[in-house]
Motif scaffolding. Sequence first.
Motif, PDB file in Angstrom:
ATOM      1  N   PHE A  54       0.842  -1.201   0.000  1.00 29.92           N
ATOM      2  CA  PHE A  54       0.000   0.000   0.000  1.00 29.92           C
ATOM      3  C   PHE A  54       0.876   1.249   0.000  1.00 29.92           C
ATOM      4  CE2 PHE A  54      -2.294   3.115   2.904  1.00 29.92           C
ATOM      5  CZ  PHE A  54      -2.949   3.743   1.861  1.00 29.92           C
ATOM      6  N   GLY A  55       1.932   1.236   0.811  1.00 28.44           N
ATOM      7  CA  GLY A  55       2.862   2.371   0.858  1.00 28.44           C
ATOM      8  C   GLY A  55       3.514   2.613  -0.492  1.00 28.44           C
ATOM      9  N   GLN A  56       3.951   1.534  -1.128  1.00 24.13           N
ATOM     10  CA  GLN A  56       4.570   1.659  -2.457  1.00 24.13           C
ATOM     11  C   GLN A  56       3.610   2.263  -3.469  1.00 24.13           C
ATOM     12  OE1 GLN A  56       6.293  -1.840  -4.161  1.00 24.13           O
ATOM     13  NE2 GLN A  56       8.101  -1.721  -2.873  1.00 24.13           N
ATOM     14  N   ILE A  57       2.382   1.760  -3.455  1.00 22.47           N
ATOM     15  CA  ILE A  57       1.385   2.192  -4.449  1.00 22.47           C
ATOM     16  C   ILE A  57       1.013   3.659  -4.238  1.00 22.47           C
ATOM     17  CG2 ILE A  57      -1.016   1.886  -5.197  1.00 22.47           C
ATOM     18  CD1 ILE A  57      -0.568  -1.170  -4.487  1.00 22.47           C
ATOM     19  N   ALA A  58       0.786   4.042  -2.979  1.00 21.22           N
ATOM     20  CA  ALA A  58       0.389   5.427  -2.699  1.00 21.22           C
ATOM     21  C   ALA A  58       1.497   6.396  -3.113  1.00 21.22           C
ATOM     22  CB  ALA A  58       0.057   5.592  -1.216  1.00 21.22           C
ATOM     23  N   ALA A  59       2.744   6.012  -2.856  1.00 23.91           N
ATOM     24  CA  ALA A  59       3.862   6.881  -3.226  1.00 23.91           C
ATOM     25  C   ALA A  59       4.022   6.942  -4.747  1.00 23.91           C
ATOM     26  CB  ALA A  59       5.157   6.387  -2.572  1.00 23.91           C
ATOM     27  N   ALA A  60       3.934   5.789  -5.408  1.00 16.57           N
ATOM     28  CA  ALA A  60       4.052   5.768  -6.876  1.00 16.57           C
ATOM     29  C   ALA A  60       2.952   6.623  -7.497  1.00 16.57           C
ATOM     30  CB  ALA A  60       3.963   4.329  -7.394  1.00 16.57           C
ATOM     31  N   ASN A  61       1.762   6.545  -6.926  1.00 17.64           N
ATOM     32  CA  ASN A  61       0.616   7.307  -7.427  1.00 17.64           C
ATOM     33  C   ASN A  61       0.856   8.819  -7.285  1.00 17.64           C
ATOM     34  OD1 ASN A  61      -2.402   7.165  -8.202  1.00 17.64           O
ATOM     35  ND2 ASN A  61      -2.364   8.550  -6.441  1.00 17.64           N
ATOM     36  N   ALA A  62       1.399   9.216  -6.148  1.00 19.11           N
ATOM     37  CA  ALA A  62       1.636  10.643  -5.920  1.00 19.11           C
ATOM     38  C   ALA A  62       2.763  11.155  -6.823  1.00 19.11           C
ATOM     39  CB  ALA A  62       1.968  10.898  -4.457  1.00 19.11           C
ATOM     40  N   LEU A  63       3.827  10.384  -6.941  1.00 21.33           N
ATOM     41  CA  LEU A  63       4.965  10.779  -7.791  1.00 21.33           C
ATOM     42  C   LEU A  63       4.544  10.922  -9.250  1.00 21.33           C
ATOM     43  CD1 LEU A  63       7.478   8.313  -6.149  1.00 21.33           C
ATOM     44  CD2 LEU A  63       7.913  10.779  -6.351  1.00 21.33           C
ATOM     45  N   SER A  64       3.555  10.151  -9.615  1.00 22.53           N
ATOM     46  CA  SER A  64       3.106  10.099 -11.000  1.00 22.53           C
ATOM     47  C   SER A  64       2.684  11.466 -11.544  1.00 22.53           C
ATOM     48  CB  SER A  64       1.935   9.128 -11.069  1.00 22.53           C
ATOM     49  OG  SER A  64       1.538   8.941 -12.384  1.00 22.53           O
ATOM     50  N   ASP A  65       2.095  12.305 -10.712  1.00 21.90           N
ATOM     51  CA  ASP A  65       1.648  13.614 -11.188  1.00 21.90           C
ATOM     52  C   ASP A  65       2.827  14.518 -11.549  1.00 21.90           C
ATOM     53  OD1 ASP A  65      -1.113  13.336 -11.257  1.00 21.90           O
ATOM     54  OD2 ASP A  65      -1.302  13.719  -9.113  1.00 21.90           O
ATOM     55  N   VAL A  66       3.957  14.311 -10.907  1.00 22.27           N
ATOM     56  CA  VAL A  66       5.166  15.059 -11.283  1.00 22.27           C
ATOM     57  C   VAL A  66       5.712  14.510 -12.604  1.00 22.27           C
ATOM     58  CG1 VAL A  66       7.552  15.615 -10.632  1.00 22.27           C
ATOM     59  CG2 VAL A  66       5.728  15.688  -8.910  1.00 22.27           C
ATOM     60  N   PHE A  67       5.756  13.185 -12.712  1.00 21.33           N
ATOM     61  CA  PHE A  67       6.226  12.572 -13.966  1.00 21.33           C
ATOM     62  C   PHE A  67       5.345  12.977 -15.148  1.00 21.33           C
ATOM     63  CE2 PHE A  67       8.022   9.076 -11.128  1.00 21.33           C
ATOM     64  CZ  PHE A  67       9.318   9.556 -11.240  1.00 21.33           C
ATOM     65  N   ALA A  68       4.029  13.030 -14.918  1.00 18.07           N
ATOM     66  CA  ALA A  68       3.090  13.332 -16.018  1.00 18.07           C
ATOM     67  C   ALA A  68       3.372  14.696 -16.634  1.00 18.07           C
ATOM     68  CB  ALA A  68       1.653  13.256 -15.520  1.00 18.07           C
TER      69      ALA A  68
END
Length: 322
Positions: A54-68
């Motif tokens: 869950f921690g991995q997914i939540a962090a990957a999800n948040a980082l994604s908006d910067v990558f996008a």
Amino acid sequence: MAEALLSLPQSNHPDLLVGFNTADDAGVYRISDTQALVQTVDFFPPIVDDPYFFGQIAAANALSDVFAMGGRPLTALNIVGFPLGKLPIAVLTEILRGGAEKITEAGAVVVGGHSIKDSELKYGVAVTGIIDTDKIVTNAGAKVGDCLFLTKPLGTGLITTGIKRNAVSRELSDLVIRTMAALNQTAAELMMKHGAHAATDITGYGMLGHSYEMAAGSRVALRIFSRALPLLPDVLALAAAGMIPGGAKDNRAFLDGKVTLSHGLDQNLEHVLFDPQTSGGLLIAVPPENAEALKVDLQTHGLPHQQVGVAEELKQFHLIVE
Ligand code: CO
Ligand code: CO
């Protein structure tokens, strides 16, 4: 939140390059002639049982908006709501360990965070990244003729709903966790390399909701080739079995009258189009002359690489699904 913000004055500052009025993934604020900060925050209750993942997914999800937006993540702050006394603190340790691993993988640093006592567990991350001001990719830059690519398979909402109802194999459960925990970093690097005009990450509003935002923001129509969309295994069967997450209904209602779905579209595939995604892939619009090179690069990196649509001149609808 967009609705709540409507009645408030728009933030208006010469250095605010991207604010909340374009429904973009992150805010962008200029700090020098050549550089800007990219900032975003996201948090939610657990979508999988294992706290570490869950921690991995939540962090990957948040980082994604910067990558996008083509940004490079620099720093991260943890945000935690924790039901003290109801859950052992070791659960939180595991969540933060998973989050920290993804933040480190993204090349960023955890600089702190804040936790509150909450009736329900929640975790997420606020991320600050950096970007060259002449390289900002928004969801509003798609041009007529652009080719669309989607860099992760769809169906995480259907599968996580299936997991909750014990309708999913261990293998598929592991696969959807790996998919959600995967960073969009490589996809972002490739879209920058091939001169993307626009990008957004596919999350809660689903494939069609985020496509609509890109189409509307870019003042074009997007034609989606539904049969070319990458899907996680078994999602059509899960849709047929009624494993439809609650958010899908809202996504459908939001797009009512805004999209034209071709007759004879498979009902189950239609469910996938509205399926809310967690930590989904990047939807990338590249000029047609760069499409083949991007496709080859995506394939080389093991990412979905089929062209999934095209940007067209806006006529009646922002979205056409065929
Ligand atoms: Co986003
Ligand atoms: Co987000």
